[in-house]
Design a protein around this motif. Structure first.
Motif, mmCIF file in Angstrom:
data_model
loop_
_atom_site.group_PDB
_atom_site.id
_atom_site.type_symbol
_atom_site.label_atom_id
_atom_site.label_comp_id
_atom_site.label_asym_id
_atom_site.label_seq_id
_atom_site.Cartn_x
_atom_site.Cartn_y
_atom_site.Cartn_z
ATOM 1 N N LEU A 245 -21.445 10.337 -10.363
ATOM 2 C CA LEU A 245 -21.249 9.422 -9.226
ATOM 3 C C LEU A 245 -20.375 8.235 -9.598
ATOM 4 O O LEU A 245 -20.202 7.300 -8.810
ATOM 5 C CB LEU A 245 -22.608 8.919 -8.731
ATOM 6 C CG LEU A 245 -23.547 9.990 -8.165
ATOM 7 C CD1 LEU A 245 -24.921 9.406 -7.881
ATOM 8 C CD2 LEU A 245 -22.950 10.549 -6.883
ATOM 9 N N GLU A 248 -17.883 6.572 -7.332
ATOM 10 C CA GLU A 248 -18.469 5.883 -6.182
ATOM 11 C C GLU A 248 -19.145 4.588 -6.602
ATOM 12 O O GLU A 248 -19.274 3.662 -5.816
ATOM 13 C CB GLU A 248 -19.511 6.787 -5.493
ATOM 14 C CG GLU A 248 -18.947 8.078 -4.942
ATOM 15 C CD GLU A 248 -17.847 7.823 -3.928
ATOM 16 O OE1 GLU A 248 -18.133 7.187 -2.907
ATOM 17 O OE2 GLU A 248 -16.692 8.243 -4.189
ATOM 18 N N ARG A 333 -9.782 14.093 -5.937
ATOM 19 C CA ARG A 333 -10.451 13.331 -6.994
ATOM 20 C C ARG A 333 -11.747 14.004 -7.405
ATOM 21 O O ARG A 333 -12.320 13.699 -8.441
ATOM 22 C CB ARG A 333 -10.763 11.914 -6.505
ATOM 23 C CG ARG A 333 -9.548 11.145 -6.044
ATOM 24 C CD ARG A 333 -9.983 9.863 -5.378
ATOM 25 N NE ARG A 333 -10.387 8.868 -6.344
ATOM 26 C CZ ARG A 333 -11.356 7.977 -6.152
ATOM 27 N NH1 ARG A 333 -12.031 7.993 -5.031
ATOM 28 N NH2 ARG A 333 -11.654 7.090 -7.073
ATOM 29 N N TYR A 334 -12.235 14.906 -6.533
ATOM 30 C CA TYR A 334 -13.504 15.584 -6.805
ATOM 31 C C TYR A 334 -13.310 17.091 -6.776
ATOM 32 O O TYR A 334 -12.414 17.592 -6.094
ATOM 33 C CB TYR A 334 -14.540 15.215 -5.740
ATOM 34 C CG TYR A 334 -14.904 13.759 -5.758
ATOM 35 C CD1 TYR A 334 -15.793 13.261 -6.699
ATOM 36 C CD2 TYR A 334 -14.340 12.880 -4.848
ATOM 37 C CE1 TYR A 334 -16.109 11.919 -6.736
ATOM 38 C CE2 TYR A 334 -14.660 11.534 -4.872
ATOM 39 C CZ TYR A 334 -15.546 11.058 -5.818
ATOM 40 O OH TYR A 334 -15.860 9.738 -5.856
ATOM 41 N N TRP A 346 -15.523 11.790 -1.168
ATOM 42 C CA TRP A 346 -16.816 12.163 -1.734
ATOM 43 C C TRP A 346 -17.749 12.736 -0.678
ATOM 44 O O TRP A 346 -17.799 12.247 0.452
ATOM 45 C CB TRP A 346 -17.462 10.912 -2.363
ATOM 46 C CG TRP A 346 -18.903 11.133 -2.683
ATOM 47 C CD1 TRP A 346 -19.985 10.668 -1.985
ATOM 48 C CD2 TRP A 346 -19.424 11.902 -3.774
ATOM 49 N NE1 TRP A 346 -21.140 11.105 -2.570
ATOM 50 C CE2 TRP A 346 -20.827 11.867 -3.661
ATOM 51 C CE3 TRP A 346 -18.848 12.629 -4.818
ATOM 52 C CZ2 TRP A 346 -21.658 12.517 -4.565
ATOM 53 C CZ3 TRP A 346 -19.668 13.285 -5.711
ATOM 54 C CH2 TRP A 346 -21.054 13.214 -5.577
ATOM 55 N N TYR A 347 -18.476 13.798 -1.012
ATOM 56 C CA TYR A 347 -19.506 14.364 -0.135
ATOM 57 C C TYR A 347 -20.749 14.647 -0.957
ATOM 58 O O TYR A 347 -20.635 15.153 -2.076
ATOM 59 C CB TYR A 347 -19.049 15.694 0.468
ATOM 60 C CG TYR A 347 -17.846 15.585 1.366
ATOM 61 C CD1 TYR A 347 -17.986 15.231 2.707
ATOM 62 C CD2 TYR A 347 -16.568 15.841 0.864
ATOM 63 C CE1 TYR A 347 -16.869 15.130 3.530
ATOM 64 C CE2 TYR A 347 -15.458 15.742 1.686
ATOM 65 C CZ TYR A 347 -15.614 15.388 3.014
ATOM 66 O OH TYR A 347 -14.516 15.293 3.807
ATOM 67 N N TRP A 348 -21.912 14.363 -0.387
ATOM 68 C CA TRP A 348 -23.165 14.734 -1.069
ATOM 69 C C TRP A 348 -23.384 16.226 -0.972
ATOM 70 O O TRP A 348 -24.072 16.824 -1.787
ATOM 71 C CB TRP A 348 -24.347 13.989 -0.447
ATOM 72 C CG TRP A 348 -24.325 12.537 -0.755
ATOM 73 C CD1 TRP A 348 -23.907 11.531 0.071
ATOM 74 C CD2 TRP A 348 -24.690 11.917 -1.996
ATOM 75 N NE1 TRP A 348 -23.998 10.326 -0.582
ATOM 76 C CE2 TRP A 348 -24.483 10.532 -1.847
ATOM 77 C CE3 TRP A 348 -25.171 12.389 -3.211
ATOM 78 C CZ2 TRP A 348 -24.745 9.621 -2.866
ATOM 79 C CZ3 TRP A 348 -25.424 11.488 -4.223
ATOM 80 C CH2 TRP A 348 -25.212 10.120 -4.042
ATOM 81 N N CYS A 350 -21.234 19.862 -0.328
ATOM 82 C CA CYS A 350 -19.874 20.415 -0.271
ATOM 83 C C CYS A 350 -19.566 20.924 1.143
ATOM 84 O O CYS A 350 -20.333 21.706 1.696
ATOM 85 C CB CYS A 350 -19.739 21.561 -1.282
ATOM 86 S SG CYS A 350 -18.167 22.425 -1.124
ATOM 87 N N LEU A 359 -20.459 18.224 -6.083
ATOM 88 C CA LEU A 359 -19.143 17.638 -6.371
ATOM 89 C C LEU A 359 -19.228 16.768 -7.626
ATOM 90 O O LEU A 359 -20.240 16.096 -7.844
ATOM 91 C CB LEU A 359 -18.694 16.762 -5.183
ATOM 92 C CG LEU A 359 -17.695 17.398 -4.218
ATOM 93 C CD1 LEU A 359 -18.243 18.679 -3.629
ATOM 94 C CD2 LEU A 359 -17.310 16.441 -3.112
ATOM 95 N N ARG A 360 -18.187 16.807 -8.435
ATOM 96 C CA ARG A 360 -18.095 15.852 -9.533
ATOM 97 C C ARG A 360 -16.645 15.444 -9.736
ATOM 98 O O ARG A 360 -15.733 16.123 -9.261
ATOM 99 C CB ARG A 360 -18.752 16.340 -10.823
ATOM 100 C CG ARG A 360 -18.453 17.741 -11.226
ATOM 101 C CD ARG A 360 -19.119 18.059 -12.538
ATOM 102 N NE ARG A 360 -18.222 18.926 -13.291
ATOM 103 C CZ ARG A 360 -18.106 18.928 -14.582
ATOM 104 N NH1 ARG A 360 -18.820 18.114 -15.321
ATOM 105 N NH2 ARG A 360 -17.279 19.756 -15.183
ATOM 106 N N PRO A 361 -16.450 14.313 -10.401
ATOM 107 C CA PRO A 361 -15.064 13.838 -10.538
ATOM 108 C C PRO A 361 -14.191 14.902 -11.193
ATOM 109 O O PRO A 361 -14.575 15.495 -12.200
ATOM 110 C CB PRO A 361 -15.202 12.616 -11.444
ATOM 111 C CG PRO A 361 -16.608 12.157 -11.272
ATOM 112 C CD PRO A 361 -17.412 13.404 -11.049
#
Ligand SMILES: [Zn+2]
Length: 377
Positions: A245, A248, A333-334, A346-348, A350, A359-361
């Motif tokens: 995270l 974020e 970015r993710y 960013w999404y919690w 997918c 999702l991760r960087p």
């Protein structure tokens, strides 16, 4: 080399078995099961993605033996997959209304899937709610209802159905229920109802104790109440639990640190991320280079020079930061760990494969590749 899509392979496999079964049943006396030519031709069309021809042949086979319910089911799902939902609905409605007792629930479930893919959600919901009373299809019906409510973003209904699932399943999917409650808390926050948000976050933590998403939302609440140190502590705790995270969390952390004039926040971030034990030195350097604002870039050498792959000068720091930012903006970015989707935002959950927390960087993967370069073939 040619590869079959898994679903198609499964369908083809089922069709072989079913055809063998139904032909064997028709010719009970003969030990050897012989499949008709039509069957092979139909299968060949299926395997080669010629759905129109396959459907035609299987429809003919189903007509020849009105009794062959399983062929009708296969045909129904074939129509659904081709987007001819009306025909799928007709087949499954007939099976549900006139089929034998044992087939009715199976047909009703297939019908609900037809309605769902036709976008007739009310009807799908009604059929699934009825099916939830059946013994054999209860679990599948509830699961399907949850997925409908999830896709509609109706978190309250998703949560209600979740509580009807077997206790063991609820325990296993506690993290998902926690997300529903966090979604509801986020909504309450947007509405300005901090008290309700707080209550929902407390409920979320009963499903999963370590909950970085709830930490972040509670940090928002603390910031809103003017308690910057509490917000900072919560953000840092979330970061240590879930380094994924970071993109974020790092920007608000640095913003608060600037307001509070707390020195060496980059050093603190480095310490927390290292402590998590989930980030390699190169990943750490690249993560910081991606997450910090232009204002903080000149501080990167002081923090990362001692790391493997760290930067040693302000010029190096700013070119690394600019490069990673450019790649992220162009390619995402993710990245989703489950389906590989690249996303700028960013999404919690997918948006493609619907997995939670997947999702991760993208810098994590880029750094992994740099750490273990794939040999050119
Ligand atoms: Zn995905």
């Amino acid at each position: 080399m040619f590869e079959l899509p898994p679903l198609l392979l499964a369908l083809a496999f089922i069709l072989v078995g079913l055809a063998a079964w139904f032909l064997g049943r028709r010719n009970g006396a003969a030990r050897t099961v012989r499949l008709p030519r039509d069957y092979y031709v139909g299968l060949d069309h299926l395997i080669n993605d010629r759905f129109d021809h396959a459907a035609e042949i299987f429809a003919r086979m189903a007509e020849a033996d009105g009794d062959a319910a399983e062929i009708q089911f296969a045909l129904g799902s074939l129509f659904r997959r081709r987007g001819e939902v009306d025909r799928a609905i007709a087949i499954h409605t007939r099976l549900r209304d006139t089929g034998s007792e044992g087939l009715r629930d199976q047909a009703a479930f297939a019908l609900a899937l037809d309605y769902q893919s036709a976008g007739l959600m009310d009807r799908a919901e009604r059929v699934l709610e009825e099916l939830a009373a059946s013994r054999e299809y209860r679990h599948a019906a509830l699961d399907q209802l949850v997925s409908i409510y999830e896709s509609q973003g109706d978190w309250a209904k998703a949560l209600k159905v979740f509580h009807e699932l077997p206790a063991a399943v609820q325990l296993e999917r506690g993290g998902v229920a926690a997300h529903y409650l966090c979604e509801l808390a986020e909504h309450a926050l947007v509405q300005g109802d901090s008290e309700r948000a707080r209550t929902l976050l407390r409920q979320a933590r009963t499903h999963q104790a370590a909950l970085p998403r709830a930490d972040i939302l509670t940090a928002h609440l603390a910031e809103r109440a003017g308690d910057r140190s509490a917000a900072l502590a919560l953000y840092l705790h979330a970061l240590e639990t879930a380094p994924g995270l970071a993109l974020e969390i790092i920007p608000p952390v640095l913003a608060i640190a600037r307001e509070m004039r707390s020195p060496d926040m980059l050093g603190e971030l480095k310490r927390r991320l290292t402590q998590s034990g989930q980030v390699s030195p190169l990943q750490l350097t690249w993560l910081l280079a991606t997450a910090v604002t232009a204002e903080e870039v000149p501080q990167l050498p002081a923090v990362t020079a001692s790391l493997e792959g760290g930067v040693h000068s302000a010029t190096e720091a700013s070119s690394l930061s600019a490069l990673l930012t450019r790649i992220g903006e162009a390619g995402g970015r993710y990245q989703c760990d489950e389906c590989g989707l690249n996303s700028v935002g960013w999404y919690w959950r997918c948006p493609k494969c619907r997995a939670w927390d997947s999702l991760r960087p993208a810098v994590f993967k880029w750094a992994e590749r740099a750490d273990h370069p794939v040999r050119a073939s």
